[in-house]
Design a protein around this motif. Structure first.
Motif, mmCIF file in Angstrom:
data_model
loop_
_atom_site.group_PDB
_atom_site.id
_atom_site.type_symbol
_atom_site.label_atom_id
_atom_site.label_comp_id
_atom_site.label_asym_id
_atom_site.label_seq_id
_atom_site.Cartn_x
_atom_site.Cartn_y
_atom_site.Cartn_z
ATOM 1 N N GLU A 126 0.834 -1.199 0.000
ATOM 2 C CA GLU A 126 0.000 0.000 0.000
ATOM 3 C C GLU A 126 0.870 1.251 0.000
ATOM 4 O O GLU A 126 0.562 2.244 -0.681
ATOM 5 N N TYR A 127 1.938 1.193 0.764
ATOM 6 C CA TYR A 127 2.857 2.323 0.820
ATOM 7 C C TYR A 127 3.431 2.615 -0.564
ATOM 8 O O TYR A 127 3.534 3.770 -0.974
ATOM 9 N N GLN A 128 3.808 1.553 -1.293
ATOM 10 C CA GLN A 128 4.377 1.751 -2.626
ATOM 11 C C GLN A 128 3.356 2.387 -3.562
ATOM 12 O O GLN A 128 3.697 3.259 -4.371
ATOM 13 N N GLU A 184 4.002 5.876 -5.431
ATOM 14 C CA GLU A 184 3.951 6.056 -6.878
ATOM 15 C C GLU A 184 3.014 7.207 -7.258
ATOM 16 O O GLU A 184 3.301 7.955 -8.192
ATOM 17 N N LYS A 185 1.923 7.348 -6.540
ATOM 18 C CA LYS A 185 1.021 8.476 -6.807
ATOM 19 C C LYS A 185 1.748 9.794 -6.577
ATOM 20 O O LYS A 185 1.628 10.736 -7.377
ATOM 21 N N SER A 186 2.479 9.866 -5.477
ATOM 22 C CA SER A 186 3.224 11.082 -5.175
ATOM 23 C C SER A 186 4.261 11.371 -6.255
ATOM 24 O O SER A 186 4.424 12.513 -6.691
ATOM 25 N N ARG A 187 4.964 10.318 -6.701
ATOM 26 C CA ARG A 187 5.990 10.513 -7.728
ATOM 27 C C ARG A 187 5.359 10.966 -9.035
ATOM 28 O O ARG A 187 5.906 11.829 -9.737
ATOM 29 N N LYS A 188 4.226 10.395 -9.405
ATOM 30 C CA LYS A 188 3.563 10.799 -10.648
ATOM 31 C C LYS A 188 3.167 12.270 -10.610
ATOM 32 O O LYS A 188 3.240 12.973 -11.623
ATOM 33 N N GLN A 189 2.741 12.751 -9.443
ATOM 34 C CA GLN A 189 2.405 14.166 -9.319
ATOM 35 C C GLN A 189 3.639 15.028 -9.587
ATOM 36 O O GLN A 189 3.556 16.056 -10.280
ATOM 37 N N GLN A 190 4.754 14.604 -9.043
ATOM 38 C CA GLN A 190 5.968 15.378 -9.228
ATOM 39 C C GLN A 190 6.468 15.298 -10.669
ATOM 40 O O GLN A 190 6.966 16.283 -11.218
ATOM 41 N N GLU A 191 6.320 14.120 -11.297
ATOM 42 C CA GLU A 191 6.717 13.997 -12.696
ATOM 43 C C GLU A 191 5.873 14.920 -13.576
ATOM 44 O O GLU A 191 6.398 15.569 -14.495
ATOM 45 N N LEU A 247 8.289 -6.882 -15.560
ATOM 46 C CA LEU A 247 6.939 -7.324 -15.233
ATOM 47 C C LEU A 247 6.811 -7.279 -13.713
ATOM 48 O O LEU A 247 7.524 -7.994 -13.001
ATOM 49 N N LEU A 248 5.917 -6.436 -13.206
ATOM 50 C CA LEU A 248 5.775 -6.238 -11.765
ATOM 51 C C LEU A 248 4.400 -6.710 -11.305
ATOM 52 O O LEU A 248 3.387 -6.428 -11.947
ATOM 53 N N ASN A 249 4.366 -7.414 -10.175
ATOM 54 C CA ASN A 249 3.080 -7.813 -9.618
ATOM 55 C C ASN A 249 2.454 -6.637 -8.870
ATOM 56 O O ASN A 249 3.061 -5.560 -8.771
ATOM 57 N N PRO A 250 1.240 -6.780 -8.350
ATOM 58 C CA PRO A 250 0.600 -5.632 -7.682
ATOM 59 C C PRO A 250 1.388 -5.081 -6.504
ATOM 60 O O PRO A 250 1.182 -3.914 -6.121
ATOM 61 N N ASP A 251 2.281 -5.889 -5.929
ATOM 62 C CA ASP A 251 3.112 -5.414 -4.819
ATOM 63 C C ASP A 251 4.374 -4.716 -5.305
ATOM 64 O O ASP A 251 5.198 -4.279 -4.492
ATOM 65 N N GLY A 252 4.537 -4.609 -6.624
ATOM 66 C CA GLY A 252 5.728 -3.986 -7.172
ATOM 67 C C GLY A 252 6.916 -4.916 -7.259
ATOM 68 O O GLY A 252 8.024 -4.487 -7.601
ATOM 69 N N LYS A 253 6.719 -6.196 -6.988
ATOM 70 C CA LYS A 253 7.811 -7.166 -7.042
ATOM 71 C C LYS A 253 8.019 -7.622 -8.476
ATOM 72 O O LYS A 253 7.079 -7.912 -9.200
ATOM 73 N N ARG A 254 9.274 -7.715 -8.861
ATOM 74 C CA ARG A 254 9.606 -8.105 -10.235
ATOM 75 C C ARG A 254 9.347 -9.593 -10.444
ATOM 76 O O ARG A 254 9.822 -10.429 -9.680
ATOM 77 N N MET A 255 8.584 -9.916 -11.478
ATOM 78 C CA MET A 255 8.289 -11.294 -11.823
ATOM 79 C C MET A 255 9.186 -11.800 -12.947
ATOM 80 O O MET A 255 9.517 -12.975 -13.021
ATOM 81 N N GLY A 256 9.542 -10.898 -13.850
ATOM 82 C CA GLY A 256 10.339 -11.286 -15.002
ATOM 83 C C GLY A 256 10.638 -10.060 -15.847
ATOM 84 O O GLY A 256 10.356 -8.922 -15.461
ATOM 85 N N GLY A 257 11.206 -10.301 -17.002
ATOM 86 C CA GLY A 257 11.574 -9.218 -17.894
ATOM 87 C C GLY A 257 10.909 -9.369 -19.247
ATOM 88 O O GLY A 257 10.425 -10.443 -19.617
#
Length: 880
Positions: free
Chosen positions: A447-449, A453-460, A706-716
């Motif tokens: 949830e924190y991630q 990401e929302k905060s970062r998108k605002q800044q981008e 490829l990232l799962n909903p938790d932001g963990k990398r599954m593959g490339g």
């Protein structure tokens, strides 16, 4: 399956900029080397950084020979290696200029060749580099050359270029081939995966020569040599390291000469009777194509029709970088002013000292935190600030009102001026109830991630707005908040060296704490060091890896902790476009006068035009659609053939706007994650090959996670795109390779799996449009769930018949069924067997370390006399 990109477009300079040695640390000054080199004869080379690796093969590897004893090797010097093998055309230029005769031509014995029965005959005078017994074009690798011939070519090129060219040592060759892998092949351990990465013996060879029994079951599309660069390159951007032709190396060959102890910069035995050959060739079985496979042949007497070479350019000779942000020498020191709170102050001075960078000057650290832009104006007007680093929230009350002044005055008086903003963590983890260390430990990191990401998108978005007004990129962003979260994840998972729990302290800025100093949080020791490494990387656009704080006290970290933080810092900054290192942005739109293509690369998308007419957009950083896609696509006549994106009220139906943007590759189930409905994310990391135009086509390639909903990398995922002109439309080829790097990737059985398009609203079946497939079936209902080689969905806009044809590649692992609807969507789906009513439920598993390649084509047509069946035949030729 051969790659459809033009030869040697595989020289991925941007990729090499961020690829470290396979293991271990690069030399501290190594990041300053040019990223690629190009010879006067059009040969491209990429820089291979120094590092350590395990040479040889492990016991139990299929095809292994006893001579492949595993041992550690360290290469202390970087070098440039040809992205492709030396071609017939390049060798012909050498012969033409020097009147050189090969060993086979001089002694009259010729070389080895192949007869009509498929037998490699003994050397005959009729077989030479010009006539190996099969047809070759100038873009094929030269063959039938001895080691002496290869060395003569290197001497000629050295004299011509005034630089030192040579053959690679055997250790350099294997290090470059492996590109950080330890598997039998760069794609994994499955020999069948060679079909996507190299040209060896296969079913095509056995069909041509029934007496052959070797080779893989798949068909790579070539019986003899293939044009160089047609197959997927490895992670270092090198093509044909597996197969096509064996390659000469510099070393003498001894069959059992590998030591067990570590070797540093080995060059092989001092003397011998044969020279090393590596990589295997077009006639080789899979075991000969392994990264560790080696043979030896006589340096002058052996000339094989499956044997060639590639060249090394020694780093000492140097090349001029084609990337202005990657200077050949150490960068000059910068005059840096920091704004923000004292606990997050940028502190790159010790790293500059360690890296040998002179002239770094740290100005008043508080800067704008005092709230007075007037205090900075004199310095800005005198051009005395190179970089302003803001280390607090860019959406807070202090900074936005100052940024326009900085962006206006800074570049006006100092053309190199830039602003680096810090993307911070969320105060109190973004939660109001975090009032104690205990509550802090309960934070859901997933949830924190999401909030981060929302905060970062605002800044981008804010940075995009400011840079757009400035007309160039002045403001950049360092993703420190993301870095802090990654460290926290490592600690929670027990994977951070020497630390099993975040050592929480309640005193703000307490240096004895580890990640964060209090519940606000402020940075602890790890956070402070991570921030320093990330700021250094963004300031000087070079890796902090291997650098240590000078003095007895140092940085307070162990070597293992420092290595993790430095690698993390460089990986995140170098791959993040807003940090200004990953070259996502072109300073101005590129317009190619000959082809009349226009390419305008933004921070989130590529805008394409042709002859001043819109062609479409490729988008990779959308806040709502979490996978790359094409939108607002037009035919050559300028008529839009896909639905408006976003949908226009009153013109377009608004359904599925985040799932059907235009043209896409999406999957509703990969290991239980729904990428179709944006539950998972395909995060583009970088352009492997930047968008370019040539020969009436646009080409580019990307690397994604490829990232799962938790932001963990599954593959490339590696995507290669080609958009080419056809008489009545644009043909787009989407060549995707999925690699299971972290886990098995299991593709499930759903309707929403595959290559899809949403046609313009005027073309839908509901508004009078039509669907037809390769079997002649018509209507969405009649074609739904049926297999077909292609489907076309088209209608009338104005006086034009326009639409889209989708075509699965013939070498995909199986045929596609079609998910077609009357409201304008249609999808080529090779996975949904049960979902499409075509048999038992299926699951396609890509084992960890292996890859799956899928190729699809689309024709965006708005011309007259369009025939989808004819276009499909041309598509087959293009991807053959």
């Amino acid at each position: 399956m051969p790659n459809t990109l033009p030869p040697c477009v595989c020289a991925f300079a941007l990729l090499l900029a961020t690829v470290p040695g396979a293991t271990g640390q690069p030399a501290s000054g190594d990041a300053s080397a040019a990223r690629e080199a190009t010879t006067g004869i059009g040969m491209k080379l990429v820089y291979i950084r120094p590092g350590k690796f395990i040479m040889g093969s492990p016991p139990g590897e299929p095809g292994r020979e006893a001579q492949e004893v595993q041992h550690e090797v360290e290469l202390t010097k970087g070098f440039y290696l040809g992205t492709c093998e030396v071609t017939v055309g390049q060798f012909r230029q050498f012969v033409t200029e020097t009147k050189y005769q090969t060993d086979g031509e001089r002694d009259g014995r010729g070389a080895y060749g192949i007869n009509e029965a498929g037998k490699i005959e003994q050397m005959q005078p009729t077989f030479t580099w010009k006539s190996p017994g099969f047809e070759q074009a100038d873009d094929h690798p030269v063959v039938n050359v001895s080691w002496n011939d290869a060395r003569a070519f290197c001497r000629w090129l050295s004299q011509k270029e005034k630089k030192a060219y040579r053959l690679p040592t055997e250790a350099e060759w294997e290090y470059a081939c492996r590109a950080g892998t330890r598997t039998a092949y760069t794609h994994g351990d499955d020999p069948e995966g060679l079909v996507g990465v190299g040209n060896g013996a296969d079913t095509a060879a056995r069909a041509r020569y029934p007496g052959w029994s070797i080779g893989i079951k798949a068909n790579d599309g070539h019986v003899f040599t293939a044009p160089v660069g047609r197959f997927q390159p490895n992670a270092y951007g090198l093509s044909d390291m597996h197969g096509n032709v064996w390659e000469w190396c510099e070393d003498w060959y001894e069959p059992n000469s590998y030591p067990k102890e570590k070797q540093v910069d080995p060059t092989g035995p001092a003397t011998g009777k044969a020279k090393v050959q590596r990589g295997g060739g077009w006639s080789s079985d899979a075991k000969r194509l392994r990264s560790a496979a080696r043979v030896g042949r006589d340096a002058s007497a052996y000339r094989g029709c499956y044997l060639g070479f590639r060249v090394v350019l020694e780093q000492e000779s140097g090349t001029q970088s084609q990337e202005p942000e990657s200077p050949k020498k150490l960068p000059a020191g910068l005059r840096v002013m920091s704004g923000g709170h004292s606990w997050s102050t940028e502190n790159s001075a010790p790293l500059c000292q360690a890296a040998g960078i002179t002239g770094h000057l740290k100005l008043n650290k508080q800067g704008l935190h005092s709230g007075r832009i007037e205090d900075l104006t004199p310095l800005l007007e005198k051009g005395e600030i190179d970089v302003y680093v803001w280390q607090h929230n860019s959406t807070g009350p202090d900074f936005p009102k100052f940024l326009p002044t900085l962006v206006d005055l800074g570049p006006k008086h100092n053309p190199n001026f830039r602003v680096i903003m810090q993307m911070p963590w969320l105060t109190n983890d973004g939660r109001k109830d975090v009032k104690s260390p205990e509550e802090y430990e309960k934070t859901d990191l997933a949830e924190y991630q999401t909030e981060l990401e929302k905060s970062r998108k605002q800044q981008e978005a804010y940075i995009d707005e400011v840079n757009a007004k400035a007309g160039k990129r002045v403001v950049f962003l360092v993703p420190l908040g993301d870095g802090m979260l990654e460290v926290r994840k490592l600690i929670v998972a027990g994977k951070f060296p020497g630390i099993t729990k975040v050592n929480f302290r309640e005193t703000p800025g307490d240096r004895g704490s580890l990640l964060q100093g209090d519940i606000m949080p402020h940075q602890g020791l790890l956070g402070m060091r991570l921030g320093t490494y990330m700021h250094f990387a963004a300031l000087y656009r070079m890796s902090p890896e291997g650098l240590k704080f000078p003095g007895k006290e140092g940085d307070g970290l162990t070597d293992a902790q420092r290595e993790v933080l430095q690698k993390l810092a460089w990986d995140m900054v170098s791959k993040y476009p807003y940090a200004g290192i990953a070259k996502f942005d072109a300073p101005n739109p590129i317009v190619d006068a000959k082809s009349r293509f226009g390419l305008d690369v933004k921070t989130d998308r590529l805008i394409m035009t042709h002859a001043d007419k819109p062609l479409g957009e490729y988008v990779w950083a959308d806040q709502r659609i979490l996978r790359p896609y094409f939108a607002n696509l037009h035919g050559p006549g300028g008529t839009k053939v896909t639905r408006n994106h976003p949908p226009v009220p009153g013109t377009d139906a608004a359904d599925h706007d985040t799932m059907h943007p235009g043209l896409w590759l999406g999957f509703g189930d990969i290991s239980g994650v729904d990428f179709w409905r944006n539950r998972g994310r395909v995060r583009q990391v970088k352009f492997l090959a930047p968008p370019t135009t040539a020969d009436e086509r646009i080409t580019f390639a990307t690397e994604s996670d490829l990232l799962n909903p938790d932001g963990k990398r599954m593959g490339g995922m590696v995507n290669r795109y080609t958009i080419a002109r056809r008489p009545a439309g644009w043909r787009l080829v989407w060549d995707a390779t999925f690699t299971a790097t972290e886990q098995d990737l299991v593709f499930g059985d759903q309707e929403e799996m595959g290559f899809g398009a949403r046609v313009a609203s005027e073309c839908t079946e509901k508004t009078g449009g039509a669907v037809v497939n390769s079997h002649g079936a018509k209507t969405a209902k009649a074609t739904w769930g049926k297999p077909a080689a292609w489907c076309d969905y088209s209608g009338t806009k104005g006086s034009r018949r326009v639409g889209v044809t989708l075509m699965p590649g013939p070498k995909n692992f199986r045929e596609s069924w079609w998910h077609n609807r009357d409201y304008g969507v249609f999808v080529a789906n090779p996975f949904g067997r049960a979902a499409m009513g075509q048999g038992a439920r299926s699951a396609v598993t890509v084992k960890k370390g292996e890859s799956l390649r899928l190729v699809f084509g689309a024709v965006l047509h708005d011309g007259t006399d369009y025939d989808p069946a004819n276009e499909y035949q041309h598509f087959l030729e293009a991807v053959r």
